[in-house]
Write a protein that holds these residues in place. Structure first.
Motif, PDB file in Angstrom:
ATOM      1  N   TYR A  84       0.502  -1.160   0.050  1.00 20.97           N
ATOM      2  CA  TYR A  84       0.020   0.137   0.073  1.00 20.97           C
ATOM      3  C   TYR A  84       0.848   0.989   0.010  1.00 20.97           C
ATOM      4  O   TYR A  84       1.761   1.446   1.180  1.00 20.97           O
ATOM      5  CB  TYR A  84      -0.598  -0.115   1.141  1.00 20.97           C
ATOM      6  CG  TYR A  84      -2.175   0.941   1.531  1.00 20.97           C
ATOM      7  CD1 TYR A  84      -3.166   0.719   1.090  1.00 20.97           C
ATOM      8  CD2 TYR A  84      -1.671   2.293   2.042  1.00 20.97           C
ATOM      9  CE1 TYR A  84      -4.267   1.641   1.370  1.00 20.97           C
ATOM     10  CE2 TYR A  84      -2.690   3.051   2.372  1.00 20.97           C
ATOM     11  CZ  TYR A  84      -4.089   2.716   1.951  1.00 20.97           C
ATOM     12  OH  TYR A  84      -5.046   3.687   2.294  1.00 20.97           O
ATOM     13  N   VAL A  85       0.973   1.739  -1.139  1.00 19.49           N
ATOM     14  CA  VAL A  85       1.870   2.969  -1.397  1.00 19.49           C
ATOM     15  C   VAL A  85       1.243   4.422  -1.097  1.00 19.49           C
ATOM     16  O   VAL A  85       0.109   4.422  -1.839  1.00 19.49           O
ATOM     17  CB  VAL A  85       2.475   2.826  -2.811  1.00 19.49           C
ATOM     18  CG1 VAL A  85       3.694   4.301  -3.117  1.00 19.49           C
ATOM     19  CG2 VAL A  85       3.047   1.523  -2.957  1.00 19.49           C
ATOM     20  N   VAL A  86       1.809   5.388  -0.382  1.00 22.39           N
ATOM     21  CA  VAL A  86       1.205   6.624  -0.016  1.00 22.39           C
ATOM     22  C   VAL A  86       2.424   7.640  -0.513  1.00 22.39           C
ATOM     23  O   VAL A  86       3.660   7.291  -0.654  1.00 22.39           O
ATOM     24  CB  VAL A  86       0.778   6.660   1.391  1.00 22.39           C
ATOM     25  CG1 VAL A  86      -0.277   5.711   1.624  1.00 22.39           C
ATOM     26  CG2 VAL A  86       1.779   6.172   2.445  1.00 22.39           C
ATOM     27  N   ASN A  87       1.961   8.970  -0.109  1.00 20.23           N
ATOM     28  CA  ASN A  87       2.977   9.832  -0.752  1.00 20.23           C
ATOM     29  C   ASN A  87       4.056  10.124   0.065  1.00 20.23           C
ATOM     30  O   ASN A  87       5.231  10.363  -0.025  1.00 20.23           O
ATOM     31  CB  ASN A  87       2.081  11.193  -0.875  1.00 20.23           C
ATOM     32  CG  ASN A  87       1.271  11.350  -2.155  1.00 20.23           C
ATOM     33  OD1 ASN A  87       1.900  10.574  -3.308  1.00 20.23           O
ATOM     34  ND2 ASN A  87       0.036  11.610  -2.048  1.00 20.23           N
ATOM     35  N   GLN A  88       3.715  10.166   1.523  1.00 21.16           N
ATOM     36  CA  GLN A  88       4.750  10.927   2.394  1.00 21.16           C
ATOM     37  C   GLN A  88       4.871   9.696   3.538  1.00 21.16           C
ATOM     38  O   GLN A  88       4.061   8.942   4.137  1.00 21.16           O
ATOM     39  CB  GLN A  88       4.368  11.967   2.913  1.00 21.16           C
ATOM     40  CG  GLN A  88       4.164  13.085   1.819  1.00 21.16           C
ATOM     41  CD  GLN A  88       4.021  14.500   2.198  1.00 21.16           C
ATOM     42  OE1 GLN A  88       4.742  15.134   2.576  1.00 21.16           O
ATOM     43  NE2 GLN A  88       2.761  14.812   2.334  1.00 21.16           N
ATOM     44  N   GLY A 102      16.480   5.865   0.205  1.00 15.01           N
ATOM     45  CA  GLY A 102      15.717   6.806   0.553  1.00 15.01           C
ATOM     46  C   GLY A 102      14.149   6.731   0.616  1.00 15.01           C
ATOM     47  O   GLY A 102      13.375   7.676   0.847  1.00 15.01           O
ATOM     48  N   SER A 103      13.550   5.430   0.570  1.00 17.27           N
ATOM     49  CA  SER A 103      12.416   5.188   0.768  1.00 17.27           C
ATOM     50  C   SER A 103      11.993   5.124   2.332  1.00 17.27           C
ATOM     51  O   SER A 103      12.757   5.229   3.376  1.00 17.27           O
ATOM     52  CB  SER A 103      11.754   3.913   0.233  1.00 17.27           C
ATOM     53  OG  SER A 103      12.645   2.893   0.673  1.00 17.27           O
ATOM     54  N   LYS A 123       2.674  -4.312   3.517  1.00 22.10           N
ATOM     55  CA  LYS A 123       3.697  -3.479   3.651  1.00 22.10           C
ATOM     56  C   LYS A 123       3.257  -2.021   3.216  1.00 22.10           C
ATOM     57  O   LYS A 123       2.772  -1.819   2.136  1.00 22.10           O
ATOM     58  CB  LYS A 123       4.893  -3.952   2.496  1.00 22.10           C
ATOM     59  CG  LYS A 123       6.023  -2.722   2.469  1.00 22.10           C
ATOM     60  CD  LYS A 123       7.310  -3.447   1.725  1.00 22.10           C
ATOM     61  CE  LYS A 123       8.612  -2.512   1.848  1.00 22.10           C
ATOM     62  NZ  LYS A 123       9.700  -3.115   1.060  1.00 22.10           N
ATOM     63  N   LEU A 124       3.368  -0.944   3.981  1.00 16.98           N
ATOM     64  CA  LEU A 124       3.314   0.365   3.844  1.00 16.98           C
ATOM     65  C   LEU A 124       4.493   1.114   3.280  1.00 16.98           C
ATOM     66  O   LEU A 124       5.656   0.896   3.928  1.00 16.98           O
ATOM     67  CB  LEU A 124       2.778   1.054   5.084  1.00 16.98           C
ATOM     68  CG  LEU A 124       1.510   0.523   5.661  1.00 16.98           C
ATOM     69  CD1 LEU A 124       1.004   1.030   6.977  1.00 16.98           C
ATOM     70  CD2 LEU A 124       0.145   0.296   4.729  1.00 16.98           C
ATOM     71  N   ALA A 125       4.464   1.865   2.173  1.00 17.99           N
ATOM     72  CA  ALA A 125       5.549   2.350   1.866  1.00 17.99           C
ATOM     73  C   ALA A 125       5.202   3.752   1.355  1.00 17.99           C
ATOM     74  O   ALA A 125       4.439   4.026   0.595  1.00 17.99           O
ATOM     75  CB  ALA A 125       6.251   1.549   0.653  1.00 17.99           C
ATOM     76  N   ALA A 126       6.476   4.649   1.292  1.00 21.46           N
ATOM     77  CA  ALA A 126       6.561   6.005   0.945  1.00 21.46           C
ATOM     78  C   ALA A 126       7.860   5.942  -0.023  1.00 21.46           C
ATOM     79  O   ALA A 126       8.926   5.571   0.431  1.00 21.46           O
ATOM     80  CB  ALA A 126       6.460   7.289   1.655  1.00 21.46           C
ATOM     81  N   HIS A 160      -4.703   8.280   1.368  1.00 17.42           N
ATOM     82  CA  HIS A 160      -5.226   7.245   0.464  1.00 17.42           C
ATOM     83  C   HIS A 160      -4.043   6.667  -0.505  1.00 17.42           C
ATOM     84  O   HIS A 160      -3.094   7.464  -0.655  1.00 17.42           O
ATOM     85  CB  HIS A 160      -6.340   7.801  -0.596  1.00 17.42           C
ATOM     86  CG  HIS A 160      -7.529   8.334  -0.017  1.00 17.42           C
ATOM     87  ND1 HIS A 160      -8.392   9.306  -0.361  1.00 17.42           N
ATOM     88  CD2 HIS A 160      -7.966   7.802   1.163  1.00 17.42           C
ATOM     89  CE1 HIS A 160      -9.440   9.186   0.404  1.00 17.42           C
ATOM     90  NE2 HIS A 160      -9.149   8.447   1.525  1.00 17.42           N
ATOM     91  N   PRO A 161      -4.144   5.544  -0.909  1.00 15.18           N
ATOM     92  CA  PRO A 161      -2.980   4.889  -1.672  1.00 15.18           C
ATOM     93  C   PRO A 161      -2.752   5.433  -3.095  1.00 15.18           C
ATOM     94  O   PRO A 161      -3.658   5.826  -3.729  1.00 15.18           O
ATOM     95  CB  PRO A 161      -3.228   3.430  -1.871  1.00 15.18           C
ATOM     96  CG  PRO A 161      -4.489   3.429  -1.843  1.00 15.18           C
ATOM     97  CD  PRO A 161      -5.199   4.456  -0.996  1.00 15.18           C
ATOM     98  N   THR A 162      -1.498   5.815  -3.648  1.00 14.17           N
ATOM     99  CA  THR A 162      -1.218   6.009  -4.893  1.00 14.17           C
ATOM    100  C   THR A 162      -1.208   4.642  -5.746  1.00 14.17           C
ATOM    101  O   THR A 162      -1.293   4.846  -6.974  1.00 14.17           O
ATOM    102  CB  THR A 162       0.165   6.935  -4.946  1.00 14.17           C
ATOM    103  OG1 THR A 162       1.206   6.079  -4.392  1.00 14.17           O
ATOM    104  CG2 THR A 162      -0.066   8.260  -4.168  1.00 14.17           C
ATOM    105  N   GLU A 163      -0.885   3.621  -5.396  1.00 12.66           N
ATOM    106  CA  GLU A 163      -0.845   2.357  -5.859  1.00 12.66           C
ATOM    107  C   GLU A 163      -1.006   1.208  -4.819  1.00 12.66           C
ATOM    108  O   GLU A 163      -0.480   1.383  -3.771  1.00 12.66           O
ATOM    109  CB  GLU A 163       0.664   2.337  -6.381  1.00 12.66           C
ATOM    110  CG  GLU A 163       0.682   0.977  -7.314  1.00 12.66           C
ATOM    111  CD  GLU A 163       2.076   0.838  -8.098  1.00 12.66           C
ATOM    112  OE1 GLU A 163       2.313   1.274  -9.171  1.00 12.66           O
ATOM    113  OE2 GLU A 163       3.194   0.210  -7.438  1.00 12.66           O
TER     114      GLU A 163
END
Length: 262
Positions: free
Chosen positions: A73-77, A105-106, A120-123, A137-140
């Protein structure tokens, strides 16, 4: 004709409880109450145009240990990663890796949901670049399959019409997602398990099904034929459904289960 990942169905012993957890932790658009007869009617989770999930009752217990996949679950920040991690923990999730700066750098963290699925949550950045969303909200969304040989698994999915996006050999492979669909990724099982903060041991029922919505009955037949020819196994031949549709099921060479339906 191309296989696409339209819906991911997660099995849950108690659908109402799973609905409550995901609604609070991931803030999807929820359809269905999950309060029907038995353990609950299916619940649909729309991840704001980045993929669709379904929670469905299962009486078959998932196998012990690592199920062989990780949902992402990818978010912005970074602060948004922390926000979702904290919401998941409050809802009863097990934190496998606390949210922190990761490689290149992630920023990421990993939790195991009460239903057993690992997320897995990631920015992409380790520092906030603006005001974090109060309700992220997720970007992907992605699903990463843990397989013995990603290069071999890649050949199977290419035979079903998927197009490779990034290819790092047996380290990592992913495919271009269809519009509003979840991205499919491949990684070596042991590497994926370590990245998720768990061990690779585990077998039995995975409690997950991937669904491709075909545009015609002929496309259902064609995809099942292609899957069989590429090394998959037809588990349910295509046939009329009770609801008036048409569907069949197959497993890929690594025993991940797919349904193709019209």
């Amino acid at each position: 004709m191309a296989l696409k990942l339209d819906v991911i169905t997660l099995g849950a012993p108690e659908v109402p409880a799973a609905r409550a957890f995901y609604a609070a932790a991931l803030s999807p658009i929820v359809a269905g109450t999950g309060t029907g007869s038995g353990t609950g009617d299916p619940v649909s989770l729309d991840m704001h145009g980045t993929g669709r999930f379904e929670l469905s009752a299962t009486e078959q217990p998932a196998g012990p240990g690592f199920r062989g996949y990780v949902l992402s679950y990818v978010v912005n920040q970074p602060t948004e990663v922390r926000t979702v991690m904290e919401a998941a923990a409050r809802g009863g999730a097990e934190v496998l890796k606390p949210a922190k700066k990761a490689l290149f750098g992630s920023f990421s963290g990993v939790f195991r949901a009460p239903d057993g699925a690992i997320w897995k949550l990631a920015a992409a950045t380790s520092k906030d670049t603006g005001t974090p969303a109060e309700t992220p909200h997720p970007t992907e969304t992605t699903v990463i399959l843990g397989v013995p040989a990603p290069k071999t698994a890649k050949v199977f999915y290419e035979a079903l019409g998927m197009t490779v996006d990034r290819d790092y050999g047996n380290k990592y492979v992913d495919f271009h997602p269809a519009k509003a669909a979840t991205r499919l990724c491949l990684m070596e099982r042991g590497v994926l398990a370590r990245d998720a903060g768990t061990t690779k041991e585990g077998d039995g029922f995975r409690s997950i099904v991937f669904t491709c919505r075909a545009e015609s009955r002929e496309e259902v037949d064609a995809l099942l034929t292609a899957a069989s020819a590429a090394g998959g196994r037809i588990t349910v031949p295509a046939a009329e459904t009770a609801e008036g549709g048409y569907s069949g099921r197959f497993t890929d060479p690594d025993d991940f289960l797919w349904e193709v339906t019209h």
